[in-house]
Design a protein around this motif. Structure first.
Motif, PDB file in Angstrom:
ATOM      1  N   GLU A   3     -28.193 -41.428 -26.132  1.00 57.43           N
ATOM      2  CA  GLU A   3     -28.759 -41.927 -24.883  1.00 57.43           C
ATOM      3  C   GLU A   3     -28.026 -41.374 -23.666  1.00 57.43           C
ATOM      4  O   GLU A   3     -28.345 -41.721 -22.544  1.00 57.43           O
ATOM      5  N   GLU A  34     -36.194 -46.605 -29.992  1.00 52.77           N
ATOM      6  CA  GLU A  34     -35.312 -46.138 -28.920  1.00 52.77           C
ATOM      7  C   GLU A  34     -34.882 -44.691 -29.161  1.00 52.77           C
ATOM      8  O   GLU A  34     -34.817 -43.888 -28.242  1.00 52.77           O
ATOM      9  N   ASN A  78     -37.563 -42.226 -28.499  1.00 55.23           N
ATOM     10  CA  ASN A  78     -37.766 -42.192 -27.062  1.00 55.23           C
ATOM     11  C   ASN A  78     -36.835 -41.188 -26.369  1.00 55.23           C
ATOM     12  O   ASN A  78     -37.146 -40.678 -25.295  1.00 55.23           O
TER      13      ASN A  78
END
Lengths: 297, 280, 254
Positions: free
Chosen positions: A293, A171, A174
């Motif tokens: 994020e 993650e 990413n």
């Protein structure tokens, strides 16, 4: 008709809000509940004497947690040392090198591994890792080891946390924008150089968060470690010695020795210590990940 | 040249690591299967232990299988009753990215990270507080606490990525938030099923939660206030027995639990694949 | 500026999102039963303005709205205004079609159902009527029970229009409703708009000047959160008064 619809909307809204608040407050309740239960022993002896003494003699009312804390730290350290490089290399491979088709084959086993219950890891540890440590490793270093050891606990734990670290790292990688990779590649860097200088550098906070989460997971793992680590309450002198981590202490003694004064409170304190450390570690690393994020400012 | 060599070296290392993880999985499955297959008889799955689970040489682990299924289903149902409203609240009722929604997400991430031994200890405290004994009910409540964050996180992940426009379409027809919720639930069915399976897999395999709260017995519970055996504890307790037949029951139980968990994992995969297909 | 009866009146509207001043002192009267198009460069605030009309904007956190939006004289932002009935008055057509996760029939019947229509025969009538209204009936009448996602994207957009019309709105808001469609489907939708303006007030956000020319009666040019010019299509596109408008529509004229 309209009024009924609006009333339903309001009722659901309010009751859902209550449930949401309740589920959020649970974490506080757990902390307060465990603290409340460990109060008796905290009033009886000072926190420093509890944490820094290795004398565990419940019948004499001396409860020193040092051996258990040491056991926890040892097992966790071994697990991280084994798991981190393997997870890092695997995650880099899957995120940066592997073709989509290769990923489709290699990701499911990692998922499956994370779904296997701890007690199964424990059984496997007893059947495979313990004899392996005893027969293949320990004989080269120490005179005798039963195999039920700090090292066996660390190895089993490492395998349990690898899927967790990999999934978080994937993650994290990413979130690194492709533009950055392309910028580095376009000035003539190799893919490996791009990974080293751009991807890893950019992901550093995320990698840190993954490690912290893995550490807190390792701290709390109970059954699997308990089954292979030997459970002798002494500070281990080598990785081939048995050890006795905090969760194992709670699991092995709970409900059995409640007649001994302070015993229950001492075990609750162990749970409370685990709670506090894991709560802090989780909060820190989740906040780092949320920021990465872009879900939190 | 050195640059290329370094890259080749690390790439090789990476592939080795990646393959070794699959290798370990195969090794674990092989160990559990080869040890358990020999003892996995019809008696094991159809009979309760004879003469005590720790010393009796006969009988099976039906009590543990049934107990685990009771607790797992109970916890998942209770968990859903709480987690679906929570997920709807933070995705539909509350404003987008509101303080409460972010806090709830953060908290469920933290609760998700707490080890099951802490849930076990906490479950034990509430059990004592309410004057309960180790029982099916106490075990179910504790496991419910364990699975709520799992359910909230998994469902939230699905609800969060539903395009805002679907909700807007319902609102623009004069729909209320509750009506929008119903549409979103429909849209997210595969995701909800995946979440349920995830929670099921975790609940059925967890030992530390039920260790203090569900107790252990040789019989199948007939009411909520009776203690109950569970599969993970059947493995844990029977493995430590000195009697070989009892140990073999533990291996059989390990194989059964592994098969259950694998079936759940594969079903979940199937539904999450379906989910990505349905995505607009 | 116009002599038409206004359907939506915006008065001194200011919108801040995350502390940024997105709409600055907007005042405008949108005429009844006409097509009004908002044009302007991306990020100028035209979609935000549209979303203040059905109050979908304030579902996001950190949005501050001051001023008034009056629909038939009722202020949308007054505290005792009931939002769902406001939204029912306004059909929304978004950039991409978003059919609800159900079959074609249920998509059109959905609005009527939540507003209390249970009679099967009535629902059949409603579904057929509005599917005919968007010229979709002949294409789908034999597969009304198919999932709506099986339709082509152009058909989906017409289905969404039918779904919106079925709750009998007075206003239709279109947020670049043809931007995901091929030229033929676009033409379909544009023809529908011209047909609909007898009965409905239409407000469109578009970045295609030719489309604005083809379908609208009035044009609003928005730039950096402010209304620069508002007038009939002819006035704004062919004979703009402001320099900013001139520069923006130059590409269209030449």
């Amino acid at each position: 008709m309209k009024n009924i619809r609006l009333t339903i909307d309001k009722i659901t809204g309010n009751s859902f809000l209550v449930l949401t608040l309740l589920s959020t407050v649970t974490v506080v309740l757990i902390g307060v509940g465990l603290y409340y239960k460990s109060l008796p022993i905290l009033q009886n002896s000072s926190l420093s004497s509890l944490l820094l003494s290795a004398e565990w003699k419940p019948f004499k009312s001396s409860f020193g947690f040092l051996a258990y804390i040491a056991g926890t730290l040892w097992v966790t350290a071994i697990a991280i040392i084994i798991a981190l490089p393997i997870s890092l290399l695997t995650a880099i491979y899957l995120s940066e090198y592997a073709h989509v088709k290769v990923k489709k084959v290699l990701l499911p086993p990692i998922d499956l591994l994370s779904g296997i219950p701890p007690v199964i890891y424990g059984v496997w540890g007893v059947l495979v890792i313990v004899p392996f440590v005893q027969e293949k490793l320990a004989i080269h270093f120490v005179e005798f080891s039963s195999g039920y050891s700090t090292l066996a606990g660390g190895i089993v734990l490492a395998i349990m946390i690898i899927p967790l670290i990999i999934s978080i790292l994937l993650e994290v990688f990413n979130t690194v924008p492709d533009g950055l990779r392309e910028a580095s590649l376009s000035v003539g860097a190799t893919q490996w150089e791009t990974i080293k200088h751009v991807v890893l550098k950019k992901s550093l906070p995320g990698i840190l968060a993954a490690v912290v989460l893995a550490v807190s997971r390792a701290f709390g793992e109970t059954i699997a470690v308990l089954m292979v680590c030997g459970n002798i309450s002494e500070i281990p002198h080598s990785i081939f010695d048995p050890c006795y981590p905090l969760p194992a202490l709670i699991a092995n003694n709970y409900g059995e020795m409640l007649s001994v004064p302070m015993y229950e409170s001492a075990l609750m304190l162990a749970a409370f210590i685990l709670f506090v450390i894991i709560f802090l570690f989780n909060t820190i690393s989740r906040i780092i990940l949320y920021r990465l994020e872009g879900r939190m400012n | 040249m050195k640059r290329k060599l370094e890259e080749q070296f690390f790439k090789l290392l990476m592939i080795l690591c990646t393959l070794s993880i699959s290798g370990v999985l195969i090794m674990i499955l092989w160990t559990i299967t080869s040890k358990g297959a020999g003892s996995l008889t019809w008696d094991i799955v159809s009979k309760i232990p004879e003469g005590g689970f720790y010393i009796g040489k006969g009988g099976g682990i039906l009590n543990a299988i049934i107990g685990s299924i009771y607790i797992t289903i109970g916890a998942t149902v209770f968990g859903l009753l709480i987690s679906i409203p929570v997920v709807l609240y933070i995705n539909v009722y509350a404003k987008k990215n509101s303080w409460l929604a972010t806090t709830t997400r953060l908290t469920s991430d933290i609760l998700f990270g707490l080890p099951s031994i802490v849930y076990g200890a906490f479950g034990f405290t509430i059990m004592i507080y309410f004057g309960l004994k180790t029982s099916l009910l106490a075990g179910t409540i504790t496991v419910t606490l364990l699975v709520i964050p799992i359910l909230v996180r998994a469902m939230d992940e699905v609800f969060r990525v539903v395009p805002e426009d679907i909700g807007n379409a319902v609102y623009s027809l004069g729909g209320t938030r509750w009506e929008t919720s119903k549409i979103l639930i429909r849209q997210c069915v595969p995701g909800i099923i995946t979440a349920i399976l995830l929670s099921f897999g975790r609940a059925i395999g967890d030992a530390a939660c039920v260790l203090f709260t569900a107790g252990y017995t040789d019989s199948i519970p007939t009411s909520l206030d009776q203690p109950t055996a569970t599969l993970p504890l059947a493995i844990f307790f029977q493995l430590s027995s000195p009697i070989e037949e009892v140990q073999n029951r533990a291996y059989a139980a390990a194989l059964i639990l592994t098969i259950i968990v694998l079936v759940i994992s594969f079903t979940a995969k199937y539904f999450s694949k379906k989910l990505s297909k349905n995505k607009i | 500026m116009t002599t038409e009866k206004p359907h939506i009146s915006v008065k001194n509207l200011n919108v801040h999102i995350d502390g940024n001043h997105i709409l600055k002192n907007i005042s405008i009267d949108i005429p009844d039963k006409k097509v009004t198009s908002f044009i302007g460069p991306s990020g100028c605030g035209k979609t935000t303005l549209l979303k203040t009309f059905n109050r979908l904007l304030d579902r996001n956190g950190n949005v501050e709205i001051t001023g008034q939006v009056l629909v038939d004289g009722v202020d949308l932002y007054s505290p005792d205004t009931e939002v769902t009935s406001i939204r029912k008055k306004m059909g929304l057509l978004s950039q991409r079609p978003f059919p609800l996760p159900m079959n074609i029939y249920d998509n059109v019947a959905y609005g009527a159902r939540i507003h209390g229509q249970r009679d099967k025969k009535e629902l059949d009538k409603i579904v057929e009527h509005y599917l005919r209204g968007v010229s979709l009936w002949d294409e789908v009448k034999d597969r009304l029970k198919d999932p709506a996602t099986r339709l082509s994207i152009g058909q989906q957009q017409r289905l969404c229009l039918a779904r919106g019309l079925a709750v009998e709105p007075e206003i239709i808001l279109g947020d670049e409703p043809t931007s995901a469609l091929d030229p033929i489907s676009t033409q379909h939708i544009e023809e529908l708009f011209l047909k609909l303006k007898d009965k409905y007030t239409l407000v469109l956000v578009t970045h295609i000047l030719r489309q604005a020319r083809r379908v609208s009666d009035y044009i609003v040019f928005i730039y950096m959160g402010e209304i620069i010019e508002f007038g009939t299509t002819e006035e704004v596109l062919l004979n703009p008064k402001e320099k900013l408008t001139k520069d923006y529509v130059k590409g269209y004229i030449s």
